[in-house]
Design a protein around this motif. Structure first.
Motif, PDB file in Angstrom:
ATOM      1  N   THR A 175      -3.319  75.251 -56.826  1.00  0.00           N
ATOM      2  CA  THR A 175      -3.090  75.618 -58.225  1.00  0.00           C
ATOM      3  C   THR A 175      -1.924  74.808 -58.758  1.00  0.00           C
ATOM      4  OG1 THR A 175      -3.823  77.855 -57.773  1.00  0.00           O
ATOM      5  CG2 THR A 175      -2.551  77.544 -59.774  1.00  0.00           C
ATOM      6  N   ARG A 209       0.236  85.364 -61.994  1.00  0.00           N
ATOM      7  CA  ARG A 209      -1.030  85.364 -62.736  1.00  0.00           C
ATOM      8  C   ARG A 209      -1.936  84.232 -62.251  1.00  0.00           C
ATOM      9  NH1 ARG A 209       0.210  84.891 -68.623  1.00  0.00           N
ATOM     10  NH2 ARG A 209      -1.989  85.369 -68.855  1.00  0.00           N
ATOM     11  N   GLN A 210      -1.361  83.049 -62.018  1.00  0.00           N
ATOM     12  CA  GLN A 210      -2.149  81.922 -61.532  1.00  0.00           C
ATOM     13  C   GLN A 210      -2.734  82.220 -60.156  1.00  0.00           C
ATOM     14  OE1 GLN A 210       0.937  78.880 -61.986  1.00  0.00           O
ATOM     15  NE2 GLN A 210      -0.474  77.773 -63.336  1.00  0.00           N
ATOM     16  N   ALA A 226      -5.650  84.681 -60.437  1.00  0.00           N
ATOM     17  CA  ALA A 226      -6.851  84.025 -60.966  1.00  0.00           C
ATOM     18  C   ALA A 226      -7.472  83.102 -59.915  1.00  0.00           C
ATOM     19  CB  ALA A 226      -6.508  83.242 -62.235  1.00  0.00           C
ATOM     20  N   GLN A 227      -6.648  82.397 -59.156  1.00  0.00           N
ATOM     21  CA  GLN A 227      -7.150  81.437 -58.173  1.00  0.00           C
ATOM     22  C   GLN A 227      -7.891  82.113 -57.018  1.00  0.00           C
ATOM     23  OE1 GLN A 227      -7.024  78.153 -58.597  1.00  0.00           O
ATOM     24  NE2 GLN A 227      -8.045  77.718 -56.661  1.00  0.00           N
ATOM     25  N   GLY A 261      -9.379  85.053 -57.132  1.00  0.00           N
ATOM     26  CA  GLY A 261     -10.463  85.904 -57.602  1.00  0.00           C
ATOM     27  C   GLY A 261     -10.093  87.351 -57.848  1.00  0.00           C
ATOM     28  N   GLU A 282     -10.319  87.615 -63.376  1.00  0.00           N
ATOM     29  CA  GLU A 282     -11.360  86.698 -63.838  1.00  0.00           C
ATOM     30  C   GLU A 282     -10.799  85.406 -64.414  1.00  0.00           C
ATOM     31  OE1 GLU A 282     -14.340  88.447 -66.308  1.00  0.00           O
ATOM     32  OE2 GLU A 282     -14.447  90.241 -65.065  1.00  0.00           O
ATOM     33  N   SER A 283      -9.610  85.494 -65.020  1.00  0.00           N
ATOM     34  CA  SER A 283      -8.998  84.312 -65.610  1.00  0.00           C
ATOM     35  C   SER A 283      -7.487  84.500 -65.680  1.00  0.00           C
ATOM     36  CB  SER A 283      -9.542  84.075 -67.027  1.00  0.00           C
ATOM     37  OG  SER A 283      -9.087  85.103 -67.886  1.00  0.00           O
ATOM     38  N   LEU A 284      -6.805  83.426 -65.998  1.00  0.00           N
ATOM     39  CA  LEU A 284      -5.354  83.475 -66.153  1.00  0.00           C
ATOM     40  C   LEU A 284      -4.959  84.453 -67.265  1.00  0.00           C
ATOM     41  CD1 LEU A 284      -2.617  82.314 -65.271  1.00  0.00           C
ATOM     42  CD2 LEU A 284      -2.950  80.492 -66.923  1.00  0.00           C
ATOM     43  N   GLU A 285      -5.746  84.474 -68.317  1.00  0.00           N
ATOM     44  CA  GLU A 285      -5.443  85.333 -69.461  1.00  0.00           C
ATOM     45  C   GLU A 285      -5.570  86.815 -69.116  1.00  0.00           C
ATOM     46  OE1 GLU A 285      -7.618  82.670 -69.652  1.00  0.00           O
ATOM     47  OE2 GLU A 285      -6.063  81.375 -70.491  1.00  0.00           O
ATOM     48  N   THR A 286      -6.474  87.173 -68.222  1.00  0.00           N
ATOM     49  CA  THR A 286      -6.678  88.587 -67.878  1.00  0.00           C
ATOM     50  C   THR A 286      -5.872  89.018 -66.660  1.00  0.00           C
ATOM     51  OG1 THR A 286      -8.605  88.111 -66.484  1.00  0.00           O
ATOM     52  CG2 THR A 286      -9.018  88.586 -68.833  1.00  0.00           C
ATOM     53  N   ALA A 287      -5.190  88.086 -66.019  1.00  0.00           N
ATOM     54  CA  ALA A 287      -4.443  88.392 -64.794  1.00  0.00           C
ATOM     55  C   ALA A 287      -3.157  89.141 -65.106  1.00  0.00           C
ATOM     56  CB  ALA A 287      -4.128  87.103 -64.046  1.00  0.00           C
TER      57      ALA A 287
END
Length: 94
Positions: free
Chosen positions: A41, A56-57, A60-61, A63, A66-71
């Protein structure tokens, strides 16, 4: 018997080339950065990114999110640490 949160953190530290800690402690910025590197990452901020962004990264990485924005940017829970251990190729099983 499963590993404690502290033991799983130390498994992750060892797998990313960091020193294991004798006492329970959450990850430092340097340790989070090492985890990000082990996961492939990119930490794309100038200087040091915030711990929240790196968490957050990582989520997301591997799993967890679902994404950086939702982490979530909070500290990791045990199940999340086990997923991270798997992501960096460390065994979180005793």
């Amino acid at each position: 018997m499963s590993l404690t949160v502290h033991e799983v953190r130390n498994v992750i530290r060892a797998a990313t080339g960091r020193f294991e800690r004798e006492f329970e402690a959450s990850f430092t910025k340097e340790e989070l950065q090492a985890i990000c590197e082990a996961l492939g990452t990119s930490v794309d901020e100038a200087g040091r990114p915030s711990t929240t962004r790196m968490r957050r990264q990582i989520r997301a990485q591997v799993g967890i999110a679902e994404s950086l924005e939702t982490a979530d940017g909070s500290t990791f829970r045990k199940a999340e640490l086990q997923a991270i251990a798997d992501g960096v190729g460390a065994s979180s099983e005793p």
